[in-house]
Design a protein around this motif. Structure first.
Motif, PDB file in Angstrom:
ATOM      1  N   VAL A 156       0.882  -1.166   0.000  1.00 50.36           N
ATOM      2  CA  VAL A 156       0.000   0.000   0.000  1.00 50.36           C
ATOM      3  C   VAL A 156       0.918   1.214   0.000  1.00 50.36           C
ATOM      4  O   VAL A 156       1.769   1.356   0.865  1.00 50.36           O
ATOM      5  CB  VAL A 156      -0.935   0.036   1.236  1.00 50.36           C
ATOM      6  CG1 VAL A 156      -1.778   1.296   1.236  1.00 50.36           C
ATOM      7  CG2 VAL A 156      -1.815  -1.205   1.273  1.00 50.36           C
ATOM      8  N   GLY A 157       0.740   2.073  -1.006  1.00 49.96           N
ATOM      9  CA  GLY A 157       1.607   3.233  -1.161  1.00 49.96           C
ATOM     10  C   GLY A 157       1.331   4.314  -0.134  1.00 49.96           C
ATOM     11  O   GLY A 157       0.348   4.259   0.613  1.00 49.96           O
ATOM     12  N   PRO A 158       2.186   5.323  -0.097  1.00 51.34           N
ATOM     13  CA  PRO A 158       2.062   6.389   0.896  1.00 51.34           C
ATOM     14  C   PRO A 158       0.793   7.225   0.756  1.00 51.34           C
ATOM     15  O   PRO A 158       0.383   7.874   1.701  1.00 51.34           O
ATOM     16  CB  PRO A 158       3.317   7.238   0.676  1.00 51.34           C
ATOM     17  CG  PRO A 158       3.781   6.903  -0.696  1.00 51.34           C
ATOM     18  CD  PRO A 158       3.346   5.496  -0.958  1.00 51.34           C
TER      19      PRO A 158
ATOM     20  N   GLU B 129      -2.527   4.088  -2.137  1.00 54.81           N
ATOM     21  CA  GLU B 129      -2.702   3.545  -3.469  1.00 54.81           C
ATOM     22  C   GLU B 129      -2.195   2.110  -3.495  1.00 54.81           C
ATOM     23  O   GLU B 129      -1.298   1.751  -2.749  1.00 54.81           O
ATOM     24  CB  GLU B 129      -1.920   4.349  -4.511  1.00 54.81           C
ATOM     25  CG  GLU B 129      -2.451   5.735  -4.729  1.00 54.81           C
ATOM     26  CD  GLU B 129      -1.657   6.476  -5.783  1.00 54.81           C
ATOM     27  OE1 GLU B 129      -2.295   7.161  -6.587  1.00 54.81           O
ATOM     28  OE2 GLU B 129      -0.416   6.359  -5.795  1.00 54.81           O
ATOM     29  N   VAL B 130      -2.792   1.311  -4.385  1.00 49.81           N
ATOM     30  CA  VAL B 130      -2.364  -0.073  -4.566  1.00 49.81           C
ATOM     31  C   VAL B 130      -2.161  -0.327  -6.052  1.00 49.81           C
ATOM     32  O   VAL B 130      -2.662   0.407  -6.903  1.00 49.81           O
ATOM     33  CB  VAL B 130      -3.383  -1.076  -3.983  1.00 49.81           C
ATOM     34  CG1 VAL B 130      -3.494  -0.927  -2.474  1.00 49.81           C
ATOM     35  CG2 VAL B 130      -4.752  -0.925  -4.635  1.00 49.81           C
ATOM     36  N   GLY B 131      -1.437  -1.380  -6.353  1.00 45.23           N
ATOM     37  CA  GLY B 131      -1.201  -1.773  -7.733  1.00 45.23           C
ATOM     38  C   GLY B 131      -2.395  -2.493  -8.334  1.00 45.23           C
ATOM     39  O   GLY B 131      -3.387  -2.804  -7.658  1.00 45.23           O
ATOM     40  N   GLU B 132      -2.267  -2.789  -9.613  1.00 44.62           N
ATOM     41  CA  GLU B 132      -3.367  -3.400 -10.360  1.00 44.62           C
ATOM     42  C   GLU B 132      -3.789  -4.757  -9.807  1.00 44.62           C
ATOM     43  O   GLU B 132      -4.985  -5.025  -9.653  1.00 44.62           O
ATOM     44  CB  GLU B 132      -2.956  -3.537 -11.827  1.00 44.62           C
ATOM     45  CG  GLU B 132      -4.037  -4.097 -12.714  1.00 44.62           C
ATOM     46  CD  GLU B 132      -3.583  -4.172 -14.145  1.00 44.62           C
ATOM     47  OE1 GLU B 132      -4.204  -3.497 -14.967  1.00 44.62           O
ATOM     48  OE2 GLU B 132      -2.597  -4.898 -14.428  1.00 44.62           O
ATOM     49  N   SER B 133      -2.841  -5.618  -9.483  1.00 49.91           N
ATOM     50  CA  SER B 133      -3.200  -6.954  -9.002  1.00 49.91           C
ATOM     51  C   SER B 133      -3.881  -6.891  -7.633  1.00 49.91           C
ATOM     52  O   SER B 133      -4.825  -7.646  -7.370  1.00 49.91           O
ATOM     53  CB  SER B 133      -1.982  -7.880  -8.961  1.00 49.91           C
ATOM     54  OG  SER B 133      -1.002  -7.372  -8.097  1.00 49.91           O
ATOM     55  N   THR B 134      -3.443  -5.980  -6.786  1.00 47.62           N
ATOM     56  CA  THR B 134      -4.092  -5.812  -5.480  1.00 47.62           C
ATOM     57  C   THR B 134      -5.488  -5.239  -5.646  1.00 47.62           C
ATOM     58  O   THR B 134      -6.435  -5.700  -5.010  1.00 47.62           O
ATOM     59  CB  THR B 134      -3.245  -4.917  -4.561  1.00 47.62           C
ATOM     60  OG1 THR B 134      -1.959  -5.524  -4.395  1.00 47.62           O
ATOM     61  CG2 THR B 134      -3.896  -4.732  -3.206  1.00 47.62           C
TER      62      THR B 134
ATOM     63  N   LYS C 137       5.297   5.017 -13.779  1.00 46.39           N
ATOM     64  CA  LYS C 137       6.364   4.216 -14.382  1.00 46.39           C
ATOM     65  C   LYS C 137       6.320   2.776 -13.881  1.00 46.39           C
ATOM     66  O   LYS C 137       6.720   1.858 -14.576  1.00 46.39           O
ATOM     67  CB  LYS C 137       7.725   4.835 -14.089  1.00 46.39           C
ATOM     68  CG  LYS C 137       7.965   6.121 -14.823  1.00 46.39           C
ATOM     69  CD  LYS C 137       9.335   6.674 -14.503  1.00 46.39           C
ATOM     70  CE  LYS C 137       9.539   7.977 -15.240  1.00 46.39           C
ATOM     71  NZ  LYS C 137      10.846   8.568 -14.961  1.00 46.39           N
ATOM     72  N   ALA C 138       5.829   2.597 -12.664  1.00 44.55           N
ATOM     73  CA  ALA C 138       5.777   1.268 -12.058  1.00 44.55           C
ATOM     74  C   ALA C 138       4.492   0.514 -12.398  1.00 44.55           C
ATOM     75  O   ALA C 138       4.341  -0.636 -12.014  1.00 44.55           O
ATOM     76  CB  ALA C 138       5.912   1.387 -10.545  1.00 44.55           C
ATOM     77  N   GLY C 139       3.570   1.138 -13.094  1.00 38.43           N
ATOM     78  CA  GLY C 139       2.318   0.473 -13.454  1.00 38.43           C
ATOM     79  C   GLY C 139       1.112   1.309 -13.063  1.00 38.43           C
ATOM     80  O   GLY C 139       1.226   2.490 -12.727  1.00 38.43           O
ATOM     81  N   TRP C 140      -0.027   0.701 -13.106  1.00 33.74           N
ATOM     82  CA  TRP C 140      -1.273   1.386 -12.768  1.00 33.74           C
ATOM     83  C   TRP C 140      -1.485   1.413 -11.270  1.00 33.74           C
ATOM     84  O   TRP C 140      -1.205   0.431 -10.571  1.00 33.74           O
ATOM     85  CB  TRP C 140      -2.453   0.691 -13.445  1.00 33.74           C
ATOM     86  CG  TRP C 140      -2.411   0.855 -14.923  1.00 33.74           C
ATOM     87  CD1 TRP C 140      -1.866  -0.016 -15.826  1.00 33.74           C
ATOM     88  CD2 TRP C 140      -2.890   1.962 -15.675  1.00 33.74           C
ATOM     89  NE1 TRP C 140      -1.989   0.492 -17.084  1.00 33.74           N
ATOM     90  CE2 TRP C 140      -2.619   1.707 -17.035  1.00 33.74           C
ATOM     91  CE3 TRP C 140      -3.527   3.148 -15.335  1.00 33.74           C
ATOM     92  CZ2 TRP C 140      -2.971   2.594 -18.041  1.00 33.74           C
ATOM     93  CZ3 TRP C 140      -3.880   4.026 -16.343  1.00 33.74           C
ATOM     94  CH2 TRP C 140      -3.600   3.758 -17.672  1.00 33.74           C
ATOM     95  N   ARG C 141      -1.975   2.529 -10.765  1.00 37.89           N
ATOM     96  CA  ARG C 141      -2.251   2.714  -9.338  1.00 37.89           C
ATOM     97  C   ARG C 141      -3.718   3.039  -9.136  1.00 37.89           C
ATOM     98  O   ARG C 141      -4.300   3.828  -9.890  1.00 37.89           O
ATOM     99  CB  ARG C 141      -1.395   3.839  -8.759  1.00 37.89           C
ATOM    100  CG  ARG C 141       0.083   3.573  -8.828  1.00 37.89           C
ATOM    101  CD  ARG C 141       0.480   2.464  -7.855  1.00 37.89           C
ATOM    102  NE  ARG C 141       1.911   2.224  -7.901  1.00 37.89           N
ATOM    103  CZ  ARG C 141       2.442   1.074  -8.296  1.00 37.89           C
ATOM    104  NH1 ARG C 141       1.682   0.086  -8.675  1.00 37.89           N
ATOM    105  NH2 ARG C 141       3.743   0.925  -8.295  1.00 37.89           N
ATOM    106  N   TYR C 142      -4.285   2.447  -8.106  1.00 36.59           N
ATOM    107  CA  TYR C 142      -5.689   2.642  -7.746  1.00 36.59           C
ATOM    108  C   TYR C 142      -5.754   3.147  -6.312  1.00 36.59           C
ATOM    109  O   TYR C 142      -5.137   2.554  -5.420  1.00 36.59           O
ATOM    110  CB  TYR C 142      -6.457   1.319  -7.855  1.00 36.59           C
ATOM    111  CG  TYR C 142      -6.549   0.801  -9.274  1.00 36.59           C
ATOM    112  CD1 TYR C 142      -7.704   1.024 -10.030  1.00 36.59           C
ATOM    113  CD2 TYR C 142      -5.502   0.109  -9.861  1.00 36.59           C
ATOM    114  CE1 TYR C 142      -7.788   0.556 -11.333  1.00 36.59           C
ATOM    115  CE2 TYR C 142      -5.590  -0.359 -11.164  1.00 36.59           C
ATOM    116  CZ  TYR C 142      -6.739  -0.126 -11.892  1.00 36.59           C
ATOM    117  OH  TYR C 142      -6.822  -0.576 -13.180  1.00 36.59           O
ATOM    118  N   ALA C 143      -6.489   4.209  -6.091  1.00 33.55           N
ATOM    119  CA  ALA C 143      -6.634   4.777  -4.746  1.00 33.55           C
ATOM    120  C   ALA C 143      -7.635   3.952  -3.946  1.00 33.55           C
ATOM    121  O   ALA C 143      -8.697   3.575  -4.462  1.00 33.55           O
ATOM    122  CB  ALA C 143      -7.093   6.225  -4.831  1.00 33.55           C
TER     123      ALA C 143
END
Length: 80
Positions: free
Chosen positions: A21-23, A26-31, A59-65
């Motif tokens: 879980v990002g700061p 946000e999470v990545g596509e698979s999560t 740059k690291a991929g798609w992020r979802y809040a």
């Protein structure tokens, strides 16, 4: 339950499973796909349709809040 409470539940779900879980919550596509009980391929398809789930490309991929995912899950439950 408030949206912030739902976000906290989603964050806890991710962390309990060792998922990133990002700061900015946000999470990545698979999560995101796992949280929505969908495949990553479904989320990729949705990005090109009217059933868009808000996301952003990095740059690291798609992020979802997590707040957007919480709102989506509420709406999805109402449709059932």
């Amino acid at each position: 339950m408030s949206n912030q409470d739902r976000v906290e539940l989603l964050r806890r779900w991710c962390l309990d499973r060792g998922l990133w879980v990002g700061p900015f919550d946000e999470v990545g596509e698979s999560t995101a796909a796992a949280l929505c009980d969908r495949s990553p391929e479904t989320l990729r398809y949705w990005r090109g349709t009217d059933r868009r789930l808000p996301c952003r490309k990095t740059k690291a991929g798609w992020r979802y809040a997590l707040c957007d995912l919480a709102e989506f899950l509420d709406e999805d439950a109402e449709d059932c």
